[in-house]
Design a protein around this motif. Structure first.
Motif, PDB file in Angstrom:
ATOM      1  N   ARG A  98       0.837  -1.207   0.000  1.00  0.00           N
ATOM      2  CA  ARG A  98       0.000   0.000   0.000  1.00  0.00           C
ATOM      3  C   ARG A  98       0.870   1.255   0.000  1.00  0.00           C
ATOM      4  O   ARG A  98       0.573   2.214  -0.702  1.00  0.00           O
ATOM      5  CB  ARG A  98      -0.899   0.028   1.236  1.00  0.00           C
ATOM      6  N   SER A 103       0.821  -3.745  -6.533  1.00  0.00           N
ATOM      7  CA  SER A 103      -0.033  -4.935  -6.423  1.00  0.00           C
ATOM      8  C   SER A 103       0.853  -6.130  -6.112  1.00  0.00           C
ATOM      9  O   SER A 103       1.756  -6.455  -6.882  1.00  0.00           O
ATOM     10  CB  SER A 103      -0.779  -5.189  -7.733  1.00  0.00           C
ATOM     11  N   LYS A 117      -5.171  -4.628  -1.322  1.00  0.00           N
ATOM     12  CA  LYS A 117      -6.572  -4.191  -1.383  1.00  0.00           C
ATOM     13  C   LYS A 117      -7.518  -5.150  -0.673  1.00  0.00           C
ATOM     14  O   LYS A 117      -8.727  -4.942  -0.681  1.00  0.00           O
ATOM     15  CB  LYS A 117      -6.996  -4.010  -2.834  1.00  0.00           C
TER      16      LYS A 117
END
Length: 150
Positions: A98, A103, A117
């Motif tokens: 984050r 990702s 996420k």
């Protein structure tokens, strides 16, 4: 308690994607469980040995391209394979990802393309993966030390 990477761990990040290195450095600064880097970039020959031994399932490993790392959790200064420790390392990597907007997929939750996420705990997403695999009549491949760019 605050942890930092050893020189040996830092040297094992040579050739790894810069954003992934940043995520690992952030993760070590926020983790509740100490960890080190056991492998970053690996050769095709090493990957072939791992596939042949069953320790890896693909020759298309992101380690070869510098887009994956394996992290070892430590308990009392010694490497540990205790799965609950890896939930904590994965939580730290979630925050590291984050922080650098990356990702990251975790090797104990292959069905989640980006743990940064994920709304669930890392233990919950690992259990989801196990349930999905078992429902499909497949054996789960848990590679809890593994984190890769997705």
């Amino acid at each position: 308690m605050s942890f930092k990477l050893s020189e040996r761990s830092s040297s094992r990040l040579q050739g790894v994607n810069g954003k992934l290195i940043e995520a690992v450095h952030h993760a070590i600064s926020v983790t509740t469980v100490d960890f080190g880097v056991i492998e970053g970039v690996r050769s095709v020959a090493r990957q072939k040995k791992l596939v042949n031994s069953g320790a890896s399932q693909t020759m298309n490993s992101k380690h070869i391209t510098g887009e994956a790392v394996d992290l070892m959790a430590y308990m009392d200064g010694r490497g540990s394979w205790e799965i609950s420790l890896y939930d904590e390392v994965a939580t730290a990597m979630k925050f590291g990802a984050r922080e650098v907007d990356l990702s990251i997929r975790w090797g104990a939750a292959w069905h989640v393309p980006n743990i940064a996420k994920a709304d669930w705990s890392m233990e919950e997403i690992m259990n989801q993966y196990i349930d999905i695999q078992r429902a499909a009549g497949k054996r789960p491949f848990i590679d809890a030390p593994h984190f890769e760019i997705y």
